[in-house]
Motif scaffolding. Sequence first.
Motif, PDB file in Angstrom:
ATOM      1  N   ALA A   1       6.977  -7.882  -2.759  1.00  0.00           N
ATOM      2  CA  ALA A   1       5.671  -7.592  -3.361  1.00  0.00           C
ATOM      3  C   ALA A   1       4.592  -7.458  -2.291  1.00  0.00           C
ATOM      4  O   ALA A   1       3.731  -6.570  -2.373  1.00  0.00           O
ATOM      5  CB  ALA A   1       5.305  -8.685  -4.358  1.00  0.00           C
ATOM      6  N   LEU A   2       4.638  -8.315  -1.288  1.00  0.00           N
ATOM      7  CA  LEU A   2       3.656  -8.235  -0.208  1.00  0.00           C
ATOM      8  C   LEU A   2       3.779  -6.914   0.538  1.00  0.00           C
ATOM      9  O   LEU A   2       2.773  -6.261   0.830  1.00  0.00           O
ATOM     10  CB  LEU A   2       3.814  -9.411   0.756  1.00  0.00           C
ATOM     11  CG  LEU A   2       2.881  -9.393   1.962  1.00  0.00           C
ATOM     12  CD1 LEU A   2       1.419  -9.462   1.523  1.00  0.00           C
ATOM     13  CD2 LEU A   2       3.220 -10.533   2.904  1.00  0.00           C
ATOM     14  N   ALA A   3       4.994  -6.499   0.827  1.00  0.00           N
ATOM     15  CA  ALA A   3       5.202  -5.230   1.535  1.00  0.00           C
ATOM     16  C   ALA A   3       4.636  -4.064   0.734  1.00  0.00           C
ATOM     17  O   ALA A   3       3.965  -3.179   1.280  1.00  0.00           O
ATOM     18  CB  ALA A   3       6.688  -5.021   1.813  1.00  0.00           C
ATOM     19  N   ALA A   4       4.884  -4.064  -0.564  1.00  0.00           N
ATOM     20  CA  ALA A   4       4.355  -2.992  -1.416  1.00  0.00           C
ATOM     21  C   ALA A   4       2.832  -3.051  -1.483  1.00  0.00           C
ATOM     22  O   ALA A   4       2.162  -2.011  -1.458  1.00  0.00           O
ATOM     23  CB  ALA A   4       4.960  -3.089  -2.810  1.00  0.00           C
ATOM     24  N   ALA A   5       2.284  -4.249  -1.548  1.00  0.00           N
ATOM     25  CA  ALA A   5       0.827  -4.402  -1.621  1.00  0.00           C
ATOM     26  C   ALA A   5       0.149  -3.923  -0.338  1.00  0.00           C
ATOM     27  O   ALA A   5      -0.884  -3.241  -0.388  1.00  0.00           O
ATOM     28  CB  ALA A   5       0.466  -5.856  -1.903  1.00  0.00           C
ATOM     29  N   VAL A   6       0.716  -4.273   0.795  1.00  0.00           N
ATOM     30  CA  VAL A   6       0.156  -3.817   2.078  1.00  0.00           C
ATOM     31  C   VAL A   6       0.178  -2.289   2.135  1.00  0.00           C
ATOM     32  O   VAL A   6      -0.807  -1.652   2.529  1.00  0.00           O
ATOM     33  CB  VAL A   6       0.932  -4.442   3.264  1.00  0.00           C
ATOM     34  CG1 VAL A   6       0.576  -3.759   4.577  1.00  0.00           C
ATOM     35  CG2 VAL A   6       0.657  -5.940   3.341  1.00  0.00           C
TER      36      VAL A   6
END
Length: 88
Positions: free
Chosen positions: A49-54
Amino acid sequence: RATRVTDRMMVAAARAVGRCAARSATDGSRPAPLLPPLRDMRAAAREIALAAAVAAVEDGVAPRASEEDLRAAVARSQWSPRYDGSSR
């Protein structure tokens, strides 16, 4: 929240899945699995999720935020099972 899903978000998420899966094959005696082990799934979900958000921020489809703020938002939004102990 992102207004849409971009190709970069999908690629970032897929790469994060790969990183999470590769960490489970530490001894190198066999190929890495395609998916992270179930025991690591909650941490893997946060990383994905963090990778997608970044990527969403970088693509301009989500409001600007620091990685630290995104990490906190992901942690806040992750569902946690809570049981009250009563039986049915």
